[in-house]
Design an enzyme around this catalytic site. Structure first.
Site, PDB file in Angstrom:
ATOM      1  N   GLU A  30      26.741  59.245  38.085  1.00 14.04           N
ATOM      2  CA  GLU A  30      27.408  60.495  37.707  1.00 14.04           C
ATOM      3  C   GLU A  30      26.485  61.708  37.885  1.00 14.04           C
ATOM      4  OE1 GLU A  30      27.221  62.190  34.069  1.00 14.04           O
ATOM      5  OE2 GLU A  30      26.730  60.383  32.921  1.00 14.04           O
ATOM      6  N   LYS A 163      26.133  57.313  22.901  1.00 11.98           N
ATOM      7  CA  LYS A 163      25.079  58.082  22.254  1.00 11.98           C
ATOM      8  C   LYS A 163      25.176  58.054  20.738  1.00 11.98           C
ATOM      9  CE  LYS A 163      25.998  60.675  25.231  1.00 11.98           C
ATOM     10  NZ  LYS A 163      26.614  61.730  25.964  1.00 11.98           N
TER      11      LYS A 163
HETATM   12  N1  PSU Z   1      25.220  60.505  28.515  1.00  8.89           N
HETATM   13  C1  PSU Z   1      24.026  61.101  28.690  1.00  8.89           C
HETATM   14  N2  PSU Z   1      23.984  62.367  29.126  1.00  8.89           N
HETATM   15  C2  PSU Z   1      25.136  63.035  29.432  1.00  8.89           C
HETATM   16  C3  PSU Z   1      26.399  62.398  29.258  1.00  8.89           C
HETATM   17  C4  PSU Z   1      26.384  61.134  28.786  1.00  8.89           C
HETATM   18  O1  PSU Z   1      23.000  60.502  28.443  1.00  8.89           O
HETATM   19  O2  PSU Z   1      25.041  64.166  29.862  1.00  8.89           O
HETATM   20  C5  PSU Z   1      27.662  63.087  29.664  1.00  8.89           C
HETATM   21  C6  PSU Z   1      28.486  62.084  30.482  1.00  8.89           C
HETATM   22  O3  PSU Z   1      28.803  62.672  31.712  1.00  8.89           O
HETATM   23  C7  PSU Z   1      29.721  61.850  29.661  1.00  8.89           C
HETATM   24  C8  PSU Z   1      29.869  63.170  28.990  1.00  8.89           C
HETATM   25  O4  PSU Z   1      30.839  61.481  30.433  1.00  8.89           O
HETATM   26  O5  PSU Z   1      28.531  63.494  28.618  1.00  8.89           O
HETATM   27  C9  PSU Z   1      30.808  63.101  27.815  1.00  8.89           C
HETATM   28  O6  PSU Z   1      31.197  64.380  27.475  1.00  8.89           O
HETATM   29  P1  PSU Z   1      32.402  64.593  26.440  1.00  8.89           P
HETATM   30  O7  PSU Z   1      31.889  64.049  25.138  1.00  8.89           O
HETATM   31  O8  PSU Z   1      32.625  66.077  26.414  1.00  8.89           O
HETATM   32  O9  PSU Z   1      33.578  63.831  26.988  1.00  8.89           O
END
Ligand code: PSU
Ligand code: MN
Length: 326
Positions: A30, A163
């Protein structure tokens, strides 16, 4: 169907297209972590190192992003720089139509990367951690689109769990409701990103890449659409102290609520506050788990390609072939 140009919105890097055509292992990666997850210049250095780790483990890396309104599968070095610029949009499922129509640039989240990988025919994807159910969901209703994507798109996501900034038990409940298998790679407990776990069990444990490949095959062979979470614990030597993480998370979450930070801004805010509150330790941990996940994903991609080749129907039935009568 040849995968050389699988969809008109996609541009495949020639190396990725060739690997897919020849049924060689590819790992999707990603780009939100480049644009919004890690600070410059660690982001670019890490993105390169991730690709290298995938190669060392025998697969072709395909980092995915939207550039000039096209979904690019497999990037070159200038693309990383470009994604590092301020103002690059964070693109999840709902944002894809807009950036494509506007011919804009965007960094893809887990959800959007899964969509692109699915269209390209790449079943294995590595990231840091998936999005999930946020703490305080009772009042915010903040649930990452990543979870819905896992429910519908046939891509396995190799990650270090979700996370610690999230509500992990609720994230696991959601995945259960949606029928998404959560596999622990070499563990019985769901990894908690910066630490090995907070004690929540996974559905099943796989100790080898081949074991994961068999689960993927069994699932998709049954037409059970949707993804699989392959959760890999952070390497022990890189794990952070659980208590310190929890304290930093609580502070970061409280600050976000105070400042009324919501929607797509929340995850990047929490990640950067975590980095400040842990004195950079969270960044080193994030980098270590990303590299480790990339390697595991490549090994799974290798195993899955082998398995697929084994099961591929013979082009022509052998001369003495008899159709089974049962
Ligand atoms: N995990 C990480 N760093 C990130 C993300 C996940 O260690 O930057 C990003 C991923 O791209 C994930 C997104 O899909 O955060 C999720 O964002 P949200 O909670 O707004 O859906
Ligand atoms: Mn959200």
């Amino acid at each position: 169907m040849p995968h050389s140009q699988p969809h008109e919105a996609l541009s495949l890097h020639p190396e990725v297209a060739a690997a897919l055509r020849e049924n060689r292992p590819v790992v999707a990666l990603e780009s939100t972590l480049i644009s919004h997850g890690l600070p410059h210049p660690t982001n670019i250095e890490t993105a390169r190192a991730i690709e290298q780790r995938v190669r060392q483990a025998g697969a072709v890396p395909a980092t995915i992003a939207v550039l000039d309104g096209r979904i690019r599968v497999g990037l070159v070095d200038e693309d990383f720089e470009r994604l590092s610029a301020k103002g690059v949009r964070k693109v999840s499922r709902r944002d894809l139509p807009l950036v494509l129509a506007q011919g804009a640039d965007g960094a893809t989240t887990v959800a959007a990367t899964m969509i692109a990988a699915g269209l390209a025919g790449i079943p294995i994807f590595a990231t840091g951690g998936i999005g999930g159910v946020h703490r305080g969901v009772e009042t915010t209703l903040d649930i990452s689109a990543d979870l819905e994507e896992l429910a519908r798109t046939d891509v396995a996501v190799v990650c270090a769990g979700a996370k610690a900034i999230l509500d992990l038990p609720k994230t696991l409940e959601y995945l259960e409701t949606k029928g998404v298998p959560v596999l622990g790679f070499g563990t019985d407990l769901f990894p908690a990103f910066y630490t090995s776990s907070i004690g929540q069990p996974v559905d099943g444990r796989c100790d080898k890449p081949e074991d994961v490949a068999k689960v993927l095959r069994a699932k998709w062979n049954l037409n059970l659409t949707g993804g699989v979470v392959v959760a890999v614990p952070i390497p022990e030597e890189a794990a952070l102290d659980a208590e310190a993480v929890e304290q930093a998370v609580r502070q970061a979450v409280a600050e976000a609520a105070d400042k009324d930070i919501r929607g797509k801004e929340l995850t990047p805010f929490l990640l950067s506050r975590m980095e400040q509150l842990t004195g950079g330790a969270s960044l080193a941990a994030n980098r270590a788990l990303l590299l480790n996940n990339a390697e595991v994903a490549a090994r799974i991609a290798v195993a899955y390609c082998r398995l697929k080749a084994e099961y591929a129907p013979p082009r022509k039935a052998p001369p003495n072939y008899k159709r089974p009568t049962y």
